[in-house]
Design an enzyme around this catalytic site. Structure first.
Site, PDB file in Angstrom:
ATOM      1  N   ASP A  67      -2.819   1.191  10.972  1.00 52.42           N
ATOM      2  CA  ASP A  67      -4.250   1.154  10.690  1.00 52.42           C
ATOM      3  C   ASP A  67      -5.071   0.851  11.934  1.00 52.42           C
ATOM      4  O   ASP A  67      -4.544   0.497  12.990  1.00 52.42           O
ATOM      5  CB  ASP A  67      -4.562   0.129   9.581  1.00 52.42           C
ATOM      6  CG  ASP A  67      -3.838  -1.202   9.776  1.00 52.42           C
ATOM      7  OD1 ASP A  67      -3.349  -1.463  10.891  1.00 52.42           O
ATOM      8  OD2 ASP A  67      -3.776  -1.985   8.825  1.00 52.42           O
ATOM      9  N   ASN A 136      -4.253 -11.638   0.348  1.00 54.75           N
ATOM     10  CA  ASN A 136      -4.609 -11.026  -0.939  1.00 54.75           C
ATOM     11  C   ASN A 136      -3.595  -9.960  -1.350  1.00 54.75           C
ATOM     12  O   ASN A 136      -3.824  -9.216  -2.292  1.00 54.75           O
ATOM     13  CB  ASN A 136      -6.017 -10.417  -0.864  1.00 54.75           C
ATOM     14  CG  ASN A 136      -6.116  -9.287   0.158  1.00 54.75           C
ATOM     15  OD1 ASN A 136      -5.131  -8.931   0.818  1.00 54.75           O
ATOM     16  ND2 ASN A 136      -7.296  -8.707   0.299  1.00 54.75           N
ATOM     17  N   HIS A 138      -2.603  -7.366   0.535  1.00 52.84           N
ATOM     18  CA  HIS A 138      -2.751  -6.029   1.126  1.00 52.84           C
ATOM     19  C   HIS A 138      -1.592  -5.716   2.068  1.00 52.84           C
ATOM     20  O   HIS A 138      -0.967  -6.600   2.641  1.00 52.84           O
ATOM     21  CB  HIS A 138      -4.123  -5.839   1.794  1.00 52.84           C
ATOM     22  CG  HIS A 138      -4.331  -6.518   3.105  1.00 52.84           C
ATOM     23  ND1 HIS A 138      -5.582  -6.883   3.569  1.00 52.84           N
ATOM     24  CD2 HIS A 138      -3.468  -6.900   4.088  1.00 52.84           C
ATOM     25  CE1 HIS A 138      -5.444  -7.441   4.750  1.00 52.84           C
ATOM     26  NE2 HIS A 138      -4.177  -7.467   5.093  1.00 52.84           N
ATOM     27  N   GLU A 143      -6.288  -2.437   0.196  1.00 56.41           N
ATOM     28  CA  GLU A 143      -6.800  -3.655  -0.415  1.00 56.41           C
ATOM     29  C   GLU A 143      -6.614  -3.630  -1.932  1.00 56.41           C
ATOM     30  O   GLU A 143      -6.554  -2.548  -2.528  1.00 56.41           O
ATOM     31  CB  GLU A 143      -8.296  -3.796  -0.111  1.00 56.41           C
ATOM     32  CG  GLU A 143      -8.631  -3.866   1.380  1.00 56.41           C
ATOM     33  CD  GLU A 143      -8.376  -5.237   1.987  1.00 56.41           C
ATOM     34  OE1 GLU A 143      -7.467  -5.958   1.528  1.00 56.41           O
ATOM     35  OE2 GLU A 143      -9.090  -5.605   2.935  1.00 56.41           O
TER      36      GLU A 143
HETATM   37  C1  F6R Z   1      -2.146  -5.005  10.471  1.00 52.92           C
HETATM   38  C2  F6R Z   1      -2.165  -4.835   9.025  1.00 52.92           C
HETATM   39  C3  F6R Z   1      -2.405  -5.968   8.100  1.00 52.92           C
HETATM   40  C4  F6R Z   1      -1.684  -7.249   8.504  1.00 52.92           C
HETATM   41  C5  F6R Z   1      -1.976  -8.375   7.513  1.00 52.92           C
HETATM   42  C6  F6R Z   1      -1.329  -9.672   7.938  1.00 52.92           C
HETATM   43  O1  F6R Z   1      -1.915  -3.773  11.127  1.00 52.92           O
HETATM   44  O2  F6R Z   1      -2.018  -3.733   8.576  1.00 52.92           O
HETATM   45  O3  F6R Z   1      -2.009  -5.586   6.801  1.00 52.92           O
HETATM   46  O4  F6R Z   1      -0.303  -7.002   8.552  1.00 52.92           O
HETATM   47  O5  F6R Z   1      -3.348  -8.555   7.405  1.00 52.92           O
HETATM   48  O6  F6R Z   1      -1.920 -10.107   9.125  1.00 52.92           O
HETATM   49  P1  F6R Z   1      -1.289 -11.319   9.966  1.00 52.92           P
HETATM   50  O7  F6R Z   1       0.043 -10.844  10.413  1.00 52.92           O
HETATM   51  O8  F6R Z   1      -2.227 -11.514  11.130  1.00 52.92           O
HETATM   52  O9  F6R Z   1      -1.215 -12.473   9.046  1.00 52.92           O
END
Ligand code: F6R
Length: 244
Positions: A67, A136, A138, A143
């Site tokens: 992403d 959450n 995701h 989301e």
């Molecule tokens: C990042 C992504 C997000 C993160 C998630 C966890 O490319 O796609 O889904 O993996 O928000 O973020 P961290 O690892 O910073 O807790």
């Protein structure tokens, strides 16, 4: 889902890097699906250290990132393009022609999503998809919602994600409100999935992965339908789970 409880973040990072390094040894032209955020940072350092020690060669490896914010320029230090170059690509020998990340500054998000989807679909397929998980539930920027998209698409970020990601910005107001993300279908089409979960703040969402249902309100729950998922989870994140 195979859960591997790790002692701590460093242990999780080492185990994850070993899995990816073993794959590249067996398949030098492996296609990696990559993630940003705190969860894979240690793993990227471990892989860079293996490369520096001559233990791994990325010259034939290809990558697709999950992403990118929309809109954001590649040169913006908050972009995922910048993050990946700073923390990983600049430290290993992946050819730049073999790297793809959704282009966050594209004029047309729909066209860019289609380009990205078509490129993944035309590839030999992602061998291993690295994932973190949002508080959450995701994965990527898929989301919680009444429906989830199968293919790369643009999304409006939820307040909870904007809040969580504001730690990297001066304030929540500066966090881009949209993103481009692989869809659940592209993530699920990877041959193997490696999910990293670390820290107390992820304990509640991690616990939901052991429930016996899937729901679009917890996008990561769909991973239960995949045949080859390894969850590397540290003790803090696993503290609310009963893993049999
Ligand atoms: C990042 C992504 C997000 C993160 C998630 C966890 O490319 O796609 O889904 O993996 O928000 O973020 P961290 O690892 O910073 O807790």
């Amino acid at each position: 889902m195979k859960f591997v409880v790790c002692e701590n973040y460093d242990d999780m990072s080492k185990k994850g890097a070993d899995i990816i390094a073993d794959l590249i040894k067996k398949k030098p032209d492996a296609i990696l699906g990559l993630a940003t955020g705190n969860s894979p940072l240690g793993l990227y350092s471990e892989l860079a250290a293996k490369y520096a020690a001559g233990k791994i060669n990325f010259s034939k490896v290809q990558t697709f990132n999950l992403d990118e914010y929309y809109k954001i320029k590649q040169a913006d230090p908050q972009s995922y393009y910048f993050f990946m170059h700073e923390n990983f690509f600049s430290k290993v020998n992946i050819a730049s022609k073999n790297i793809d990340i959704p282009f966050g500054d594209a004029d047309d998000a729909v066209e860019e999503s289609k380009r990205y989807h078509d490129k993944i679909a035309a590839s030999k397929g992602i061998d291993i998809q690295l994932l973190g998980i949002g508080n959450n539930g995701h994965i990527g920027f898929n989301e919680p919602d009444d429906a989830l998209s199968a293919c790369t698409h643009n999304v409006l970020l939820t307040e909870s994600t904007i809040e969580a990601n504001s730690r990297y910005f001066k304030s929540a107001d500066e966090v881009p409100k949209e993103a481009l993300t692989m869809g659940i279908g592209e993530i699920m089409s990877a041959r193997q999935i490696l999910l990293l979960i670390s820290g107390k703040s992820k304990a509640a969402v991690a616990k939901t992965l052991t429930d016996n249902f899937v729901t679009t309100q917890i996008p990561a729950s769909f991973l239960k339908l995949h045949q080859n998922v390894t969850v590397l989870i540290d003790k803090d994140a696993a503290s609310e789970m009963k893993i049999k």
